[in-house]
Structure formats: structure tokens, C-alpha cells
Design a protein around this motif. Structure first.
Motif, short mmCIF file in Angstrom:
data_model
loop_
_atom_site.label_atom_id
_atom_site.label_comp_id
_atom_site.label_asym_id
_atom_site.label_seq_id
_atom_site.Cartn_x
_atom_site.Cartn_y
_atom_site.Cartn_z
N ARG A 17 0.87 -1.30 -0.06
CA ARG A 17 0.16 0.13 -0.07
C ARG A 17 0.57 1.54 0.04
NH1 ARG A 17 -3.26 -2.91 4.06
NH2 ARG A 17 -5.64 -3.70 3.09
N ARG A 18 1.89 1.28 0.44
CA ARG A 18 2.65 2.59 0.65
C ARG A 18 3.73 2.39 0.10
NH1 ARG A 18 6.21 2.41 5.61
NH2 ARG A 18 5.97 4.38 5.23
N ARG A 19 4.02 1.25 -0.78
CA ARG A 19 4.74 0.48 -1.90
C ARG A 19 6.83 1.65 -1.32
NH1 ARG A 19 2.82 1.76 -7.79
NH2 ARG A 19 1.48 0.04 -7.68
N ARG A 20 6.83 1.01 0.07
CA ARG A 20 7.74 1.00 0.68
C ARG A 20 8.86 -0.13 1.21
NH1 ARG A 20 7.10 4.89 -1.73
NH2 ARG A 20 6.26 7.18 -0.52
N TRP A 21 9.79 0.09 0.86
CA TRP A 21 10.89 -1.47 1.79
C TRP A 21 10.86 -0.46 2.95
CZ3 TRP A 21 11.59 -5.78 -0.14
CH2 TRP A 21 11.77 -5.93 -1.61
#
Length: 736
Positions: free
Chosen positions: A552-556
């Protein structure tokens, strides 16, 4: 996708006859290129392309000279925008130094998931394969959406979002200047909101010192999920425990590598399938019951033989295992560069690299087996001895499977590899297999999928339908990339590349994507740290670290490192396998090889459990309540409230909200108590907080309340609080 027409809008420089217009030619001669006037240095080199109309750019085809060339660009960036002076980074990747043209999918959706419309495309070389040479680009083709109706709808939506942002910025400015009535009228007439009502209530309550109202606002905000994004962005921890259960005879499974693992959430059972035990490949299947800490072996009647380099999934609907087994042809020629079997125990943690060295054949087929696990004895069935004959993919050295548990659909990715260097030579292919109907389907078109050596993870989205997450790299030296595949429309989407605005932490390119697991409810993909690289293949990075990709956040993000105590977490290993229980957020790991002592060693036979622990809503509530009560206590002290009453307030009002495991919180509490007696704390501050001047005291109290509000709101979801930007700053950026 449509091929997008463009013209050359500008260039940083060019050398001799190597003009930017040359990149429109598909000729591969030495003259058909753009070359900068100087090697790469402090001054950036670039080409700006102007599209014939506003479009949505989705991919870029980069042509090359017909062979290796010293001027070939290595790392490059692609920026897009509707104004050449204000552009957004949508791709950062690298080209191989060969004559093979490469296609790159770009980020074509913004952080809200909406398409990015653009008129200009800027290509920026970052480095060349030979540092002293001028960067050169050969042919460039652009692909995307140019349909006027679609693009107009995107532009209209973008205009509405810009208008909403402008209104909220104006409302914020009016409220800051004290023009409350115009602010209220603007929001009412436009239908916009500046912030969530709980945030407004908290602001007003703190301004008037209404602590009961402030606490009620915090509790309501927590219950409404206003802090959930903050909780999701907080690094979790892994709590490890070695499981020492045995079977009825007191034995445990042998140590293994090249095996696979699955988890049955209904029966709470871990399955270990096949693998290499240090001397031979085995077809055994071992089941570990979590409830009673006991191993058992499944029947092997009808099971596939010589299980190696296979993939397995478990259907939680009926508890059946599905095992995909590569079967090389007996008469096919050996794989180029294949070594002896002992090389499979080398330092490399990549199964694909192992296959390239030891697989005896480079042609063959895939067989598919099913095993019923919820009956005794279990039964094995060969569904197909050659899945390509019934619509499935053909044989390749690099493949992966994943299961969408909601639709009971298996997705299988295959990537034909170059025998020379182990890199994908064509785009990856994707097939689906329905466990309900037993039918294979080829999707999406192969040209749309990137050529990645990577892994799949099926993480559906209730609002967007089933979606696959594809993680990997073009080759051993390429940067890590993430793509999504919408299985309804076959759309392929690239996530923000390294260096993109707000792209955040990125895993190293050498991170081995095995195994890759996912959580449907949390929309997360998990990869345990198993990185090799450097001279001698030494492992890089912290062992037993979990990389988490939040869809959803497109984060690692990564887990916090645990205590380095022997026996409290697994030893440093490679080529292990994992299974995952999404209900309890628990991982199970088995097998692998110790990093130290390779290659002459036998696989490990240890089973470990790792539970993912995150802060909860209760934790964030306690943190916020502690901050409110601490400020209230300080104001009580300044107001001259008696020591007995303030001590009782500490005991009943502050102590219940202290997280004793948080050292900083404990220090803050001790500092607060010290202020009661006017004692200097360990940091040199403190003393009696009373202020003789009334105006100064009121100003200090107001500043403290504003700082408290800002600290609390900083943890609130961005969509629920006022815009971070200021109207005056936006005006300055335009005027300047």
C-alpha cells in the motif's frame, strides 16, 4: 500500449555529428547515436523529448550499438512532466554493455495510484561502462497510453486534485492568520476538509487546557485508525525460538538445502518437501505439528523421485500440496559451464546460480504432483507429467510459483536464461493454473513483463482485484526492482525506482529473493536477508534480517536487529527455506548451510520460529496519553498544586502509561519526577519550572502545548491532518 511519437525538445550538449535527433533512427551503426560533448562530470548531460500530445508513459525501449561499445551508458534516469522545468523521476536503472536492446517499464502511477500524464520526457545518463568516454545513447522508443479520451480524463482528475490542494493550503493559511470565519466558509462552500475532526478537537482542547477533551480526542483518533499508518511504518522486531521437537522415535528430519516449505494455517502444520541432504537428493516429505511440537513423515507411495530445484504451494482449502518439479530430458546436451555436484554447496545462495552450474540438461519439462495431507496415509497423484502439453509453461532453469489463496489460483513465472551469463534473454512469461478447474492460462502478453531473475508473491487488493508482486533484477549486477501485474487487465506497473522522490529504503541488488512470502491482509511481501557478494562471496549485511515491502505504501523497511546472543537466534546461514503463518505473523525456517565453513559441510537440520512483533494501537495510545499527562503534570507543578496531589497524579495518571521497555520513556519519566523537587536531571536541565513573569509563563506554556500537538499530529495519517506545505512557500517557489 501505443508507440508514442516525439520530437527533440533540447539537449545538454552534443559532440561533432552525434546530434540528439539521431536517437529516432533504428540504425545500429556507430553514427546513429547522440553523444555528449564531454564525459560525465559535475554538469549533467541529458536529452529532453517532447511528445506530440499529453500521454501516459509506461515503458522505454533503449537501442544499442550492435556490440559492446566504450561509450555505452550504464546507469540512467528517466524523468517526465508537463513542464520541462518541473519533472518527476520515474525510472532509474542500468543498461548492459552488449548489443541487445532493452525495454524498461517506468513508474506511471503516482503515490495515490493515479496515472501520471506528461508532455516531456528527460533521459539523463548517470554513468558509462567506461568512465573516461563521452556518454552515448542510440535509438529510443517510448510506449504508453495516448488515447485522447483516457488522457483527458486523467488531466481532468489531476486538475480537481490541484484545486483541492490549493483550497486546503488557503484554508490552512487563513487559520494561521486568525481568519477563522473566511476559513470556515471556504471549506464549507468547497466541500473540502482541512483535517479530521478528532485532530481539530485535539487542537482546540490543548489550546484551552481541556485535558479530558484532549484525551477523549486521542482515544477516538486511535479507534478511528488515524495512527495506523504510523504503526505500519514503525520497524517491527523478530523474536526467535528454536523448536526442538522430534518424531515418535525421537528423530528429526535430516539437514537439507534445495528443499521447499509450506504451511497449513488450518492444521497449524509446517511441511518440508524434498531437497539435498548433503549426499543425495531426497523425495521425503516431513510434517511438523505446531500444537504438539512433533514431527512425522508422509507416505511416499506415488511421490515424485529426486525432488530438487522444485517449488511447492499448499491449498488451505483442502490441505493439498502442489509440487512443481523440473524434469530435464535425458538426451539433451549439458548446460554450458556445469560443474560437479559438490558445487551446489558453494557460497552462492541463489538457486538459479546453482542450477546454471550443476543442472545436467538445458531442456526438459515440468511435472505437477498433488499430495493430500489431511488424511492418513496421504495420497500422491501425478496431475501432469508435462504441463506444457496442457497449456502450461515450457522448461527453463529459472521459475517460480505463488498461490492466490482467495481465488485458489497458482501463478507460475518462467524466464528463459542465457547459458552464457545466466541473465534473462527474453521477457518473463506468466501462466495461471486454477486449482478448482485444473486449467492453465497464459497471461499477460510476454512483451509486457520485465525480464527479471526474481520471485512472485500473490497479494490481492480488495479494491483493485488480484495483483501479483514481482521482485527481482535483470541480472546479478542489476538494481533491485519491483513490478506489479494486474491479473484482470494484464497491466504491468513499476514501483518507484531507487532515487525517486519518497522512494525510501531500498534493498541491495545482491539480495537473494528466496524465499518470498506475503500477507494478504497487511498487503506486505517478506524476504529474509540472504545476501552474497564481494570477493569470495562473503555475506553482506545483518543476518536474520527481514526485508518487508509494504504494497500500500510502496515502501521497503527492515526489522530491527535483535540481540546477538548465541542460541537465541539462528546462526548465519544461506540457502535456507521458510514458511509463513499469516494469522499469527510467524515464520518457520528449516535447513541451510552455515556461512563459515563452506563448501565442505552438511546442511543444517534446525527448525526455527520467528514471530513478527509490531507496536499496536494500545502502544500508540499509551505513548500519546503519557505525553498528555506529562504536560498536564508540569502545569500542575507550575500552578502550585501540592506535592501529595502531584505524587498521586504520577502514581495513577502517568505510571500506567509508561513503557518500561523503552529506555527513553523511562528517562523522560525520571526527568519529570525530578522537576517536582527542582532537581537537575542527568542531562543538565531541570530546576524549578516556575516562571516569575506572567506573560512569559503563559507564552512558554502555549509553546509547550503547540509542540505537544505537533508531536502527536506527526504520528497521524497524512490524509487526516492539514497539508505539510505552506501557501507562502508555494508562492515563493513560483515567484523565484
Amino acid at each position: 500500449m501505443d508507440e508514442l511519437e516525439y520530437e527533440i525538445h533540447g539537449e545538454s550538449s552534443h559532440s561533432a555529428k552525434y546530434f540528439a535527433r539521431n536517437i529516432k533512427s533504428r540504425d545500429t551503426s556507430s553514427d546513429s547515436r547522440w553523444t555528449a560533448a564531454s564525459p560525465l562530470g559535475p554538469e549533467p548531460q541529458f536529452i529532453v523529448l517532447k511528445l506530440d500530445q499529453v500521454c501516459v508513459l509506461k515503458s522505454v525501449l533503449m537501442g544499442k550499438y550492435y556490440k559492446s561499445h566504450p561509450c555505452n551508458v550504464q546507469v540512467f534516469e528517466v524523468h517526465v512532466g508537463q513542464d520541462p522545468s518541473r519533472m518527476t523521476l520515474v525510472l532509474r536503472d542500468q543498461l548492459q554493455d552488449n548489443g541487445i536492446w532493452e525495454t524498461f517499464n517506468v513508474l506511471w502511477r503516482d503515490a495515490d495510484g493515479l496515472p501520471i500524464a506528461c508532455r516531456y520526457v528527460k533521459i539523463v545518463p548517470i554513468s558509462t561502462h567506461h568512465a573516461t568516454f563521452h556518454p552515448s545513447l542510440w535509438h529510443v522508443s517510448l510506449y504508453g497510453t495516448s488515447d485522447e479520451d483516457q488522457v483527458e480524463a486523467i488531466r481532468a482528475d489531476l486538475l480537481l486534485r490541484k484545486e483541492a490542494r490549493a483550497i486546503r493550503l488557503m484554508a490552512k493559511y487563513l487559520r494561521q492568520r486568525g481568519f477563522q470565519d473566511p476559513c470556515t466558509q471556504l471549506l464549507a462552500q468547497s466541500g473540502q476538509t482541512l483535517e479530521h475532526p478528532c485532530v481539530t478537537t485535539l487542537r482546540d482542547a490543548l489550546a484551552h487546557g481541556d485535558w479530558a477533551a484532549a484525551e477523549h480526542a486521542i482515544r477516538s483518533a486511535v479507534e478511528s485508525g488515524l495512527f495506523d499508518e504510523h504503526l505500519q511504518s514503525t520497524r517491527p522486531t523478530l523474536v526467535w525460538r528454536r523448536l526442538r521437537g522430534t518424531n515418535a522415535d525421537g528423530d528429526v528430519p535430516p539437514g537439507l538445502t534445495e528443499h521447499s516449505m509450506c504451511f497449513d494455517p488450518h492444521e497449524q502444520t509446517v511441511f518440508v518437501i524434498g531437497g539435498w541432504d548433503g549426499t543425495q537428493h531426497v523425495c521425503d516429505v516431513h510434517a511438523y505439528a505446531v500444537a504438539n511440537d512433533r514431527w512425522r513423515s508422509l507416505s511416499l507411495e506415488g511421490a515424485p523421485q529426486n525432488l530438487q530445484h522444485h517449488r511447492s504451494v499448499l491449498d488451505s482449502f483442502d490441505g493439498c500440496l502442489y509440487v512443481f518439479v523440473p524434469v530435464p530430458d535425458e538426451g539433451s546436451p549439458p548446460t554450458e559451464g556445469a560443474g560437479d555436484q559438490s558445487s551446489s554447496l558453494s557460497m552462492s545462495a541463489s538457486v538459479v546460480d546453482t542450477l546454471l552450474r550443476v543442472s545436467p540438461r538445458k531442456s526438459g519439462k515440468f511435472a505437477l504432483y498433488r499430495c493430500t495431507t489431511r488424511c492418513d496415509p496421504c495420497t500422491w497423484t501425478c496431475i501432469s507429467s508435462n504441463i506444457s502439453s496442457v497449456g502450461g509453461p515450457g522448461y527453463t532453469l529459472d521459475f517460480d510459483v505463488t498461490l492466490d489463496t482467495e481465488t485458489r489460483t497458482v501463478y507460475m513465472r518462467t524466464s528463459p536464461l542465457s547459458q552464457r551469463n545466466g541473465e534473462p534473454k527474453t521477457a518473463s512469461q506468466l501462466h495461471s493454473y486454477s486449482l478448482g478447474t485444473g486449467e492453465w492460462t497464459a497471461l499477460p502478453p510476454a512483451k509486457d513483463l520485465p525480464a527479471l531473475r526474481g520471485r512472485l508473491c500473490a497479494v490481492g487488493d480488495a479494491t483493485q482485484g488480484s495483483r501479483l508482486w514481482m521482485l527481482g533484477a535483470n541480472g546479478p549486477t542489476s538494481a533491485m526492482s519491483v513490478h506489479t501485474v494486474d491479473v484482470r487487465t494484464s497491466d504491468v506497473d513499476a514501483v518507484p525506482p531507487a532515487g525517486a522522490p519518497n522512494s525510501g529504503l531500498k534493498p541491495p541488488s545482491s539480495l537473494v529473493l528466496e524465499p518470498t512470502l506475503g500477507n494478504q491482509e497487511l498487503q506486505e511481501v517478506y524476504i529474509f536477508h540472504e545476501t552474497t557478494g564481494g570477493e569470495g562471496g562473503h555475506v553482506i549485511g545483518e543476518p536474520n534480517t527481514l526485508w518487508i515491502y509494504q504494497c500500500r505504501r510502496r515502501r521497503w523497511m527492515t526489522t530491527q536487529p535483535g540481540p546477538a546472543r548465541p542460541g537465541k537466534q539462528p546462526p548465519e546461514r544461506v540457502v535456507f527455506q521458510s514458511a509463513y503463518d499469516p494469522q499469527t505473523q510467524t515464520f518457520y525456517q528449516f535447513g541451510g548451510l552455515l556461512v563459515h565453513g563452506l563448501p565442505q559441510q552438511k546442511p543444517l537440520g534446525q527448525l526455527w520460529r520467528a514471530k513478527l512483533q509490531r507496536p499496536t494501537r494500545v502502544d500508540i495510545l499509551n505513548k500519546a496519553m503519557f505525553a498528555l499527562r506529562e504536560q498536564q503534570f508540569l502545569e500542575m507543578c507550575r500552578a502550585g498544586v501540592g506535592e501529595i496531589e502531584t505524587l498521586e497524579f504520577i502514581r495513577s495518571g502517568i505510571v500506567p502509561f509508561i513503557n518500561v521497555a523503552d529506555r527513553r520513556t523511562v528517562q523522560d519519566f525520571c526527568s519529570t519526577v525530578a522537576r517536582l523537587y527542582g532537581v537537575k536531571d542527568s542531562e543538565g536541565g531541570g530546576g524549578d519550572d516556575s516562571v516569575s513573569d506572567g506573560d512569559s509563563a503563559a507564552a512558554k506554556q502555549n509553546d509547550e502545548r503547540v509542540a505537544l500537538f505537533d508531536a502527536l499530529v506527526e504520528m497521524v495519517n497524512p490524509s487526516a491532518r492539514e497539508p505539510a506545505e505552506n501557501l507562502l512557500d508555494v508562492v515563493d517557489s513560483v515567484l523565484l
